[in-house]
Every structure is written in structure tokens, then in C-alpha cells.
Design an enzyme around this catalytic site. Sequence first.
Site, mmCIF file in Angstrom:
data_model
loop_
_atom_site.group_PDB
_atom_site.id
_atom_site.type_symbol
_atom_site.label_atom_id
_atom_site.label_comp_id
_atom_site.label_asym_id
_atom_site.label_seq_id
_atom_site.Cartn_x
_atom_site.Cartn_y
_atom_site.Cartn_z
ATOM 1 N N ASP A 38 -8.793 -8.278 15.866
ATOM 2 C CA ASP A 38 -8.863 -8.966 14.593
ATOM 3 C C ASP A 38 -8.268 -10.361 14.818
ATOM 4 O O ASP A 38 -7.419 -10.546 15.683
ATOM 5 C CB ASP A 38 -8.027 -8.148 13.587
ATOM 6 C CG ASP A 38 -7.644 -8.945 12.356
ATOM 7 O OD1 ASP A 38 -8.550 -9.444 11.680
ATOM 8 O OD2 ASP A 38 -6.435 -9.055 12.069
ATOM 9 N N ASP A 259 -4.127 -5.474 12.143
ATOM 10 C CA ASP A 259 -2.872 -5.391 11.387
ATOM 11 C C ASP A 259 -3.065 -5.116 9.895
ATOM 12 O O ASP A 259 -2.154 -4.642 9.235
ATOM 13 C CB ASP A 259 -2.090 -6.698 11.528
ATOM 14 C CG ASP A 259 -2.752 -7.836 10.772
ATOM 15 O OD1 ASP A 259 -3.995 -7.887 10.757
ATOM 16 O OD2 ASP A 259 -2.046 -8.664 10.174
ATOM 17 N N ASP A 263 -8.431 -3.698 8.267
ATOM 18 C CA ASP A 263 -8.695 -3.246 9.622
ATOM 19 C C ASP A 263 -8.656 -1.730 9.775
ATOM 20 O O ASP A 263 -9.067 -1.207 10.801
ATOM 21 C CB ASP A 263 -7.659 -3.858 10.585
ATOM 22 C CG ASP A 263 -7.678 -5.368 10.566
ATOM 23 O OD1 ASP A 263 -8.764 -5.931 10.305
ATOM 24 O OD2 ASP A 263 -6.622 -5.980 10.795
#
Length: 314
Positions: A38, A259, A263
Site C-alpha cells: 500500500d 496499514d 487494506d
Amino acid sequence: ATPTAVMVATGVGANNGVLIKGGDALEKAQKVKYVIFDKTGTLTQGKATVTTAKVFSSMERGDFLTLVASAEASSEHPLAKAILEYARHFHYFDDPSTTKDAHINGLESKSFGWLLDVSDFSALPGQGVQCFIDGKKVLVGNRKLMSENRVAIPDQVENFVVQLEESAKTGILVSYDNDLIGVLGVSDPLKREAAVVIEGLIKMGVHPVMVTGDNWRTAKAVAKEVGITDVRAEVMPAGKADVIRSFQKDGSVVAMVGDGINDSPALAAADVGMAIGAGTDIAIEAADYVLMRSNLEDVITAIDLSRKTFSRIR
Ligand code: ADP
Ligand code: MG
């Protein structure tokens, strides 16, 4: 590996702040072929800062910032926090008496006495926020938000946003009563270890990929800085898990490092989900590994530990 080897490896992990949720998780990491990162809060520090605010209307700068901050006040997004902080500073220096409490009490609500009343607030994931102020619609977000609301983006605004994006910043567009009135530029620096870790993974024969809800231009600029060539941008929150599945199609073992709340479906879909320890509880819940130190070097530690436990000791 013997049960003892697995126990030892789990202990070594724990000592380094790498929590491994079971022997299965430990075993799978050695086979990882792709690591999908990410962007925001994982590769970057997740500490967005407004670096520019440009008004494209006759509105005064202070009024523009008040309007944007008011619209973002109910949002939990890191971008919203950056905008509120910037506007609060502007008002403090502009007229310290209005935000004196802010200076003393940090971010307590009374420090935002200068915010306007907002009605019908809604957060639109992957796009921005919408609300009404004085009966007029206010939108703060990306191009998709503007195009879905049929707000035209004049060429000079578009050019300004492109400039921001090419320097790895995120451009945030603001409309008032369906007119594009200004743009904010937000920067979120890379984590210090990010580029070294990417280089290390490539040396280990692992292919790094970046996935983000941010726009393509910013995504590519950030990816270039960190050394990633494979990028998936403008991915809606629900789409990250689809990206994972697309890499799994040929049977490859895929790890996801993330995080945020956004996600967690991707962390769950991945063969090896790695949550950043400073992230949200829901991401930590969905993961196989928790990297407590929030340091990306631990992605390498985790893969190494698995390789050493399962490939060498038989
Ligand atoms: P990421 O995957 O990088 O964590 P998000 O899916 O949270 O990103 O958001 C994607 C994009 O949507 C942001 O880059 C921004 O352009 C826009 N956006 C989302 N929330 C907000 C907000 N509160 N204010 C302004 N823009 C927003
Ligand atoms: Mg994130």
C-alpha cells in the site's frame, strides 16, 4: 522444519517486533513471489502535510481555508487532518486571538471555533468529502469526485494539479456551489528505509508492487522515488483485494503489506498478509504477520526467517 525450529523462529521474530500468527504463516513467507505495498502510511510516513494552497476564484485565502477545513472537519482521513492543521496555522498567524486556545490546547475542539457550520456531510471513500455550507454544496477531493458531480476543471487548474502530481504530491480539488475554487497540494514523504528495502527485495528475487487509491501521476512519481516499477493506481478501496487475486492467478504466492482499514480485505486475500503495527486494529486482525516497529525492513526479516527455517533446516 521441526516444531522446535518453528518455535525458535517465532521467538526470534517476536524479539524483533515481528509477530507471526502461527506455523502456516511462517511457512508461506519463504515462497513469496510478489510483495504488494500500500502507498499511504506503508511506503510513506502517512504524515501528510499541506505544502501549497492556491485559490482560483475571488475568494480570500483565509475564507477559502476556513471553507475547506470546515468541510473536512468530520473526516477521519489523514488528508483531512493535514488540511485542518494547515488552516489552523494560517488562522493563528493571521489573527492569534481567534485560535489562542488552539495554541494552548493542541487539537481540542474549541480550538476550531472559527469553523463554519456544516450540514449533510458525507465521506466518499477513494474520492473525498461532500457537505453543504450556507446552503451551498462543497466538495473536497480528487478528479473523480468533481467529474461525478459535473464540476468542470478549468485548464489552468488542471495544469496546476499536474505540476503537483509530477512532484509526487497529491492535488486536492475544492468546489463551492459547483465552481472549482481552489487546489491544495499535499506531500507525504517516503519512510527513510523504503528505497533500501525495495532494493533488498529485488535482490532476494521478490517482485515489489505498489497499490494505491491515489492518482496515477502521483503514484508513478512516488514509485519512481522508491524504486518500484509495477504500480496499480486509482484503485477504489474494495479493489485492493482484486489486485491481490490478479497476482495469485498463476499460482504465485503473494504478500500484502498495509496499514489501513481499506487494506484489510487485501491483507485477508493475500497468502501472506503483513500489517504495519501502527496501523488500524482491523488491519492487524486480518493479517498473518504484524510488524510492530512499523519498519519496512521487517518485511525482509519475515521472509528471511521463513526461508531460514524451512529451506535450510530440514
Ligand atoms: P490510499 O489508498 O492511498 O490510502 P484512499 O483510498 O484513502 O488512498 O484515497 C484515495 C484518494 O481519494 C486520495 O488520494 C484523495 O485524492 C481522495 N480522498 C479520499 N479521502 C479524502 C478526503 N477526506 N479529502 C480529500 N480527498 C480525499
Ligand atoms: Mg494506507
